[in-house]
Motif scaffolding. Structure first.
Motif, PDB file in Angstrom:
ATOM      1  N   THR A  75     -13.793   9.199   0.828  1.00  0.00           N
ATOM      2  CA  THR A  75     -13.370   7.814   1.039  1.00  0.00           C
ATOM      3  C   THR A  75     -13.570   7.404   2.487  1.00  0.00           C
ATOM      4  OG1 THR A  75     -11.709   7.983  -0.716  1.00  0.00           O
ATOM      5  CG2 THR A  75     -11.441   6.199   0.876  1.00  0.00           C
ATOM      6  N   ALA A  76     -13.070   8.216   3.418  1.00  0.00           N
ATOM      7  CA  ALA A  76     -13.171   7.882   4.844  1.00  0.00           C
ATOM      8  C   ALA A  76     -14.629   7.831   5.294  1.00  0.00           C
ATOM      9  CB  ALA A  76     -12.387   8.895   5.673  1.00  0.00           C
ATOM     10  N   ASP A 109      -5.397   1.296   7.318  1.00  0.00           N
ATOM     11  CA  ASP A 109      -4.798  -0.042   7.294  1.00  0.00           C
ATOM     12  C   ASP A 109      -3.381  -0.081   7.852  1.00  0.00           C
ATOM     13  OD1 ASP A 109      -7.149  -0.811   6.095  1.00  0.00           O
ATOM     14  OD2 ASP A 109      -6.342  -0.733   4.059  1.00  0.00           O
ATOM     15  N   ASN A 110      -2.564   0.923   7.536  1.00  0.00           N
ATOM     16  CA  ASN A 110      -1.170   0.898   7.968  1.00  0.00           C
ATOM     17  C   ASN A 110      -0.939   1.549   9.330  1.00  0.00           C
ATOM     18  OD1 ASN A 110      -0.381  -0.460   5.700  1.00  0.00           O
ATOM     19  ND2 ASN A 110       0.482   1.320   4.642  1.00  0.00           N
ATOM     20  N   THR A 133      -7.931   8.102  -2.233  1.00  0.00           N
ATOM     21  CA  THR A 133      -8.325   6.792  -1.700  1.00  0.00           C
ATOM     22  C   THR A 133      -7.171   6.156  -0.937  1.00  0.00           C
ATOM     23  OG1 THR A 133      -9.900   6.437  -3.502  1.00  0.00           O
ATOM     24  CG2 THR A 133      -9.138   4.483  -2.323  1.00  0.00           C
ATOM     25  N   LEU A 134      -5.973   6.211  -1.532  1.00  0.00           N
ATOM     26  CA  LEU A 134      -4.809   5.585  -0.906  1.00  0.00           C
ATOM     27  C   LEU A 134      -4.411   6.275   0.401  1.00  0.00           C
ATOM     28  CD1 LEU A 134      -2.694   4.958  -4.134  1.00  0.00           C
ATOM     29  CD2 LEU A 134      -3.745   3.213  -2.678  1.00  0.00           C
ATOM     30  N   ILE A 135      -4.557   7.594   0.465  1.00  0.00           N
ATOM     31  CA  ILE A 135      -4.239   8.307   1.710  1.00  0.00           C
ATOM     32  C   ILE A 135      -5.135   7.815   2.836  1.00  0.00           C
ATOM     33  CG2 ILE A 135      -4.389  10.548   2.875  1.00  0.00           C
ATOM     34  CD1 ILE A 135      -3.508  11.839   0.255  1.00  0.00           C
ATOM     35  N   SER A 136      -6.428   7.731   2.562  1.00  0.00           N
ATOM     36  CA  SER A 136      -7.370   7.249   3.569  1.00  0.00           C
ATOM     37  C   SER A 136      -7.089   5.800   3.954  1.00  0.00           C
ATOM     38  CB  SER A 136      -8.807   7.390   3.052  1.00  0.00           C
ATOM     39  OG  SER A 136      -9.733   6.930   4.005  1.00  0.00           O
ATOM     40  N   LEU A 138       0.817  -1.205   0.000  1.00  0.00           N
ATOM     41  CA  LEU A 138       0.000   0.000   0.000  1.00  0.00           C
ATOM     42  C   LEU A 138       0.852   1.257   0.000  1.00  0.00           C
ATOM     43  CD1 LEU A 138      -2.921   0.942   0.039  1.00  0.00           C
ATOM     44  CD2 LEU A 138      -2.883   0.832   2.535  1.00  0.00           C
ATOM     45  N   THR A 139       1.936   1.251   0.759  1.00  0.00           N
ATOM     46  CA  THR A 139       2.807   2.428   0.830  1.00  0.00           C
ATOM     47  C   THR A 139       3.519   2.669  -0.502  1.00  0.00           C
ATOM     48  OG1 THR A 139       3.188   2.065   3.191  1.00  0.00           O
ATOM     49  CG2 THR A 139       4.758   3.480   2.027  1.00  0.00           C
TER      50      THR A 139
END
Length: 280
Positions: free
Chosen positions: A170-171, A113-114, A105-108, A64-65
Motif C-alpha cells: 500500500t505505502a 493521513d492521521n 491498507t488502513l494501517i498505511s 479512519l481510526t
C-alpha cells in the motif's frame, strides 16, 4: 495443479532440520498450493482491500481510526478461527486474506493521513519490519517455505509477514502513484510488468523461489489497488466511475465463487492431503 508462476510447489520443498522447534505439530499444511487460482484470488483480495477500505471510511461515519479498530477486531476473530482449523480451509483462509488486505491498507492510510508520516518513511519502515519477520522466521524454523506452514509458530510468522506485505504494498504503491502521477491503468501496467520481471528472473535466471514468491506477493497489492481505483473512482479523476459499492460487491462475488469452487474441487489442496481425504 501448479501453475508456472513464482512459488511453484517444487521450489518450496525444503528440508526441516529435526532439531528445529516446531511448536504444535499439525497434520496438514495451512496454506493453499500456489496455483493460478491463488494469484487470481490474491489480486482480487487486494482490490477489495483498497475499495472496501474507502467504502467503509465513507459510509460508516466512524472516521479512519474507528474503521481501523473495527476491521482489526474482525480480523483477529477470523484469525482465531483460522488458527483453530487443523488444515487449510478455503473459506476461512481467504476471508482472513481479504480482511488483512483491508487492515494493511488502513494501517498505511492512518500513518499517512492521521499521523502525517511521509510515504517514503512508512515504505522503508514496513520493508524493514518485513525483513525482520523473515529473519526471525528463518532463524526459528530454518525454512520460509509456505508449504511447511504446519505449526502454530510458523503460521504466526506467515500471517505477520502477510500483514506487512499488504502494508508495504500500500505505502509503496501510493508513493509511486503520487510521485509519478501515471494514472490508474499505467500504474497497473507498471506493476504487472514488475511481476512479470520477477517471474522471468525466477524461471530464466534462477532467482530464489522464496524471494520470487514474496516479491510477487508484495507487488500484487499495488496492482490490485490500481485496478480497484480505476473501476471505482469518478471519470473526472481518470476512473471508470463504478463507485466503491459496485466495485467491492463485484469483486467479492467473484472471490466467493472461486472459493466455493475450490472448496468443492480441492484444486488448491496438496496431493497427499487430497488422496488421504478421498481414502477416508
Amino acid at each position: 495443479m501448479t501453475a508456472d508462476i513464482p512459488g511453484a510447489v517444487e521450489a518450496y520443498e525444503a528440508p526441516v532440520p529435526p532439531s528445529a522447534p516446531l511448536g504444535r505439530r499439525l497434520r496438514w499444511n495451512k496454506v493453499p498450493e500456489v496455483t493460478a487460482y491463488f494469484w487470481v484470488i490474491k489480486i482480487l483480495c487486494t482490490t477489495v482491500g483498497e475499495t472496501a477500505a474507502d467504502l467503509l471510511n465513507e459510509k460508516l461515519g466512524l472516521g479512519l481510526t474507528g474503521v481501523s479498530l473495527l476491521m482489526s477486531v474482525l480480523l483477529v476473530a477470523v484469525l482465531v478461527a483460522q488458527f483453530r482449523t487443523r488444515a487449510y480451509r478455503p473459506g476461512v483462509y481467504w476471508l482472513a486474506v481479504a480482511l488483512i488486505s483491508v487492515v494493511g491498507t488502513l494501517i498505511s492510510d492512518n500513518l499517512t493521513d492521521n499521523l502525517g508520516v511521509p510515504l517514503e518513511t512508512s515504505t522503508v519502515a514496513f520493508a524493514v519490519a518485513l525483513v525482520v519477520v523473515f529473519v526471525a522466521w528463518y532463524r526459528s524454523e530454518r525454512t520460509l517455505s509456505i508449504h511447511h506452514v504446519d505449526t502454530t509458530r510458523r503460521e504466526s510468522f506467515y500471517w505477520l509477514a502477510v500483514l506487512f506485505t499488504f502494508a508495504l504494498g500500500t505505502a509503496a504503491g501510493d508513493l509511486v502513484a503520487e510521485r509519478m502521477d501515471l494514472g490508474y491503468w499505467i500504474s497497473a501496467g507498471l506493476f504487472a510488468l514488475a511481476i512479470a520481471a520477477v517471474a522471468v528472473a525466477h524461471f530464466a535466471l534462477g532467482l530464489d523461489a522464496v524471494w520470487s514468491f514474496w516479491t510477487a506477493y508484495i507487488l500484487t497489492r499495488p496492482l490490485g489497488a490500481s485496478i480497484g481505483d480505476y473501476l471505482s473512482q469518478p471519470t473526472a479523476d481518470g476512473g471508470l466511475g463504478l463507485g466503491t459499492v459496485i466495485t467491492s460487491v463485484l469483486f467479492l462475488a467473484v472471490i466467493l465463487g472461486l472459493v466455493v469452487f475450490l472448496t468443492i474441487t480441492r484444486r488448491d489442496v496438496s496431493e497427499p492431503e487430497r488422496l488421504t481425504s478421498r481414502a477416508s
